[in-house]
Scaffold this active site. Structure first.
Site, PDB file in Angstrom:
ATOM      1  N   LEU A 159      70.835 112.371  36.895  1.00 13.44           N
ATOM      2  CA  LEU A 159      71.135 113.049  38.149  1.00 13.44           C
ATOM      3  C   LEU A 159      71.259 114.555  37.982  1.00 13.44           C
ATOM      4  CD1 LEU A 159      73.685 110.651  39.853  1.00 13.44           C
ATOM      5  CD2 LEU A 159      71.249 110.811  40.174  1.00 13.44           C
ATOM      6  N   ASP A 458      98.653 117.118  23.901  1.00 14.47           N
ATOM      7  CA  ASP A 458      98.611 116.940  22.453  1.00 14.47           C
ATOM      8  C   ASP A 458      97.260 116.389  22.010  1.00 14.47           C
ATOM      9  OD1 ASP A 458      99.612 117.087  19.925  1.00 14.47           O
ATOM     10  OD2 ASP A 458     100.790 115.243  20.029  1.00 14.47           O
TER      11      ASP A 458
END
Ligand SMILES: *[C@@H]1O[C@H](CO)[C@@H](O)[C@H](O)[C@H]1NC(C)=O
Ligand SMILES: *[C@@H]1O[C@H](CO)[C@@H](O)[C@H](O)[C@H]1NC(C)=O
Ligand SMILES: *[C@@H]1O[C@H](CO)[C@@H](O)[C@H](O)[C@H]1NC(C)=O
Ligand SMILES: *[C@@H]1O[C@H](CO)[C@@H](O)[C@H](O)[C@H]1NC(C)=O
Ligand SMILES: *[C@@H]1O[C@H](CO)[C@@H](O)[C@H](O)[C@H]1NC(C)=O
Ligand SMILES: *[C@@H]1O[C@H](CO)[C@@H](O)[C@H](O)[C@H]1NC(C)=O
Ligand SMILES: *[C@@H]1O[C@H](CO)[C@@H](O)[C@H](O)[C@H]1NC(C)=O
Ligand SMILES: *[C@@H]1O[C@H](CO)[C@@H](O)[C@H](O)[C@H]1NC(C)=O
Ligand SMILES: *[C@@H]1O[C@H](CO)[C@@H](O)[C@H](O)[C@H]1NC(C)=O
Length: 633
Positions: A159, A458
């Site tokens: 696409l 994190d």
């Protein structure tokens, strides 16, 4: 007479099971892209073809949004007749609609297989689209990604190419026999938006809430509706332009991604307001207005209780995700079961400091022992559900120690895979691009599909785990938090010391928590994938950031010889004829992407959506190129 009845039953007999229910409301399933309808028509695709009328002329509601604000643009997008569209909306064919104005779109609706659909076609623009974006953003929920994928041959990755013509089936339906008998001649496909209730919408179109409930399969108790999904409004006559409204502008004022403690701000303003200065009072009024404005973000849900009394409840978007996302219930295990599963937490089953492998009911889990409060992590993981985020299956508490059961990831952490392993997969660029894309997709979900958005905080190569088939998933949500609360400075310094190599400068310096800090950390992970080296923080007592080195090299010229020796030498791919395949363009694009994530100013970094689309393009080109180089020479 008998003959007539017989033909009636022969002709319509097979439809009777469907005739008994009208259409079913899709709920939030319509915005998930992986539904199946193998066992029968699913409302997550389109409305099912349940009436004896195999086609009808009907109407959809579309909300004008840039660039679809003119009669021409909207009729082009929906493949509808511009003259009819103009006349039913009581405007001239050259008219422009104000933003967020409801526009009535006339369409021809017909059965195709199991479903009713109005066919539209859409040409992919130069910016990157996914089936989800086309269904949810461009068509506002009038189509679904499930049905788009069904009707189009292109893969999600294709696409990105400009100028492809896609078939877009729009959600529509024709009235059933019972509805026709009750005077319904049209089923208007109505787009739900924030703040809508079934009752308000019924009133506006002058129909009974009961007939709307009947048309959408709502029960008495549950009439929960979700934005960007559709319901059907049964109408005796074509909808009138006077029944359409301009919606409030989307009530999400682009919040600066910076986290502030809202409570203290409010306290401050209330404090000043009591100072009785007229100007400050005015300011206070404005602030209340702002709160009011913000309240549009919540969804009002109306329903009736058992005694038939009407009830209304305001759901915040946060609760909404909680209810709508996953119906999974976290299983609570007994400690004894875990002991049996891990052979009394034996050394052989120990995967790392606090993680054990366990076999429960024939399935392998990773069991993590934690003495800290795990409620936050459980709350988040129980709410989100994505193929690139680690799955949480159960929990256990024993004498104040918590045990969480996660899906088991055979190939361990990305860090170990990169540094302690010699599998041939390591030499493959496409494998590494795919891992990066997996991580980016997980972050994309976390930042954009949960409400409020979560920041992982994190992201690093130890917290990216690899499945048996090397699918990457983000793990360890113990620091994750929603991007809307304030930041406590204590926790920020603590984690800063632990994994500061991956920490964005604005977080280290000012404790600022935004989705952009995950993008920075992702840039470091990407760098590790490209260089095959760990991001070092310190060398001979001096702080040396690999990322800084790379950024300065890339700034100073962009020439391959400069950064070429940073690239993981294991990635040198030999052609079957023996020479080393030139991959300098791929290397350059990957380096540029990581540098774009590592920009010092958070505003200058790419958003994770841009990261995903860039990586998809790189992947597409890398695959194409691999194909050419293998088949060409
Ligand atoms: C039509 O209405 C009748 C009576 O109201 C009901 O018994 C029947 O089940 C309905 N049929 C459908 C297809 O809804
Ligand atoms: C809808 O059907 C009518 C009659 O079948 C036809 O004249 C009209 O052009 C169709 N409209 C669209 C937009 O295809
Ligand atoms: C159409 O708009 C005109 C003014 O622009 C108004 O006078 C007229 O009543 C409207 N017609 C309908 C059917 O709403
Ligand atoms: C709409 O598209 C579907 C699938 O491409 C096709 O089967 C159907 O005939 C089309 N309907 C009309 C009315 O063109
Ligand atoms: C409709 O939009 C497409 C692009 O999506 C464009 O190529 C085409 O020219 C447009 N047609 C009209 C009639 O505006
Ligand atoms: C769906 O689209 C709307 C804008 O039309 C957007 O606000 C919303 O966030 C989108 N939903 C998702 C899940 O991306
Ligand atoms: C609403 O519908 C009723 C019939 O159900 C009709 O009598 C009334 O005039 C309608 N009201 C409006 C404002 O169209
Ligand atoms: C259809 O009309 C009958 C009689 O007016 C009514 O009892 C019934 O509830 C209606 N059904 C629906 C679905 O509106
Ligand atoms: C869709 O994907 C989610 C994870 O993203 C998964 O939990 C869900 O079961 C999937 N649904 C289907 C029908 O496969």
């Amino acid at each position: 007479m008998a003959g007539f009845l017989l033909t009636f039953f022969i002709t319509f007999g097979f439809l009777i099971p469907y005739l008994n229910s009208q259409q079913l409301y899709s709920g939030n399933a319509a915005i998930d892209c992986n539904n199946t309808d193998e066992t029968g028509p699913s409302p997550a695709f389109l409305y099912s073809c349940n009436s004896e009328r195999l086609s009808c002329h009907t109407f959809l509601l579309f909300r004008s949004q840039i660039p679809y604000v003119s009669v021409a643009a909207i009729s082009n997008l929906t493949s509808s007749d511009p003259l009819e569209l103009a006349s039913i909306n009581n405007v001239s064919s050259s008219a422009l609609f104000p933003p967020d104005k409801e526009v009535i779109v006339p369409v021809n609706c017909s059965c195709s297989g199991w479903y009713y659909q109005a066919n539209a076609s859409y040409v992919t623009p130069s910016i990157y689209d996914t089936y989800f974006i086309i269904a949810n953003d461009t068509y506002q929920g009038l189509s679904t990604c499930n049905s788009l994928m069904r009707e189009n041959v292109y893969g999600e990755l294709d696409l990105g190419v400009r100028g492809l013509r896609l078939q877009v089936p729009l959600r529509c339906a024709c009235p059933t026999r019972n509805q026709t008998l009750n005077g319904t001649n049209f089923l208007l496909t109505y787009l739900i938006t924030w703040g809508d209730t079934v009752l308000d919408v019924s009133k506006r179109f002058n129909v009974s809430a009961r007939s709307v409930a009947y048309a959408n399969g709502f029960s008495e108790e549950d009439q929960t509706i979700y934005p960007f999904t559709t319901i059907l409004i049964p109408l005796p006559t074509a909808p009138l332009s006077s029944q359409t409204i301009i919606h409030d502008p989307p009530a999400i004022p682009p919040p600066p991604p910076i986290i502030r403690n809202r409570k203290s701000k409010k306290g401050l303003i209330v404090g000043i307001a009591t100072g009785l200065s007229v100007m400050v009072l005015l300011f206070f009024v404005l602030f209340v207005g702002f709160l009011q404005h913000n309240r549009n973000k919540v969804l009002v849900v109306a329903w009736k209780d058992r005694e038939g009394k009407k009830k209304k409840e305001v759901l915040t978007k946060d609760v909404l995700v909680g209810i709508a996302r996953v119906e999974q219930v976290l299983k609570v295990y007994k400690f004894k079961e875990l002991e049996a599963a891990t052979e009394n937490f034996s050394q052989e089953n120990r995967l790392s400091d606090s993680v054990y492998r366990g076999l429960l009911h024939g399935k392998v889990f990773a069991i993590k022992k934690m003495s800290t409060d795990v409620s936050k992590e459980v709350k988040i993981l129980n709410k989100i559900n994505h193929a690139n985020l680690i799955g949480l299956y159960g929990a256990c508490e024993h004498h104040g120690v918590f045990y969480l059961l996660y899906e088991f990831m055979e190939n361990g952490s990305l860090k170990d895979w990169l540094h302690k392993n010699s599998s041939p997969e390591l030499q493959s660029w496409s494998r590494r691009i795919q891992i990066a894309l997996d991580v980016a997709n997980g972050l994309h979900y976390l930042h954009n599909f949960t409400d409020p958005a979560y920041v992982h905080k994190d992201i690093n190569s130890s917290n990216v785990l690899l499945s048996r088939y090397l699918k990457a998933k983000i793990a360890n949500f113990s620091l994750a938090r929603s991007a809307e609360q304030g930041e406590s400075s204590n926790s920020s310094t603590m984690c800063a010391l632990r994994t500061r190599c991956h920490m964005a400068p604005e977080y280290l310096e000012a404790g600022m928590v935004t989705p952009m800090m995950d993008v920075y950390a992702f840039g470091v992970v990407l760098l590790e994938l490209i260089t095959g080296r760990e991001a070092v923080c310190e060398q001979d007592g001096e702080e040396v950031l690999l990322s800084e080195t790379v950024v300065s090299i890339m700034d100073g010229g962009n020439s391959e010889p400069e950064f070429g020796n940073l690239i993981d030498p294991r990635l040198q791919v030999k052609h079957p004829l023996g020479y080393i395949i030139d991959q300098s363009e791929l290397k350059l694009r990957m380096m540029q992407l990581s540098v774009a994530c590592l920009a010092r100013e958070p505003e200058s970094r790419l958003s994770v959506t841009e990261v995903v689309s860039t990586l998809m393009r790189i992947q597409l080109d890398a695959d194409k190129w691999e194909y050419v180089s293998v088949s060409g020479s």
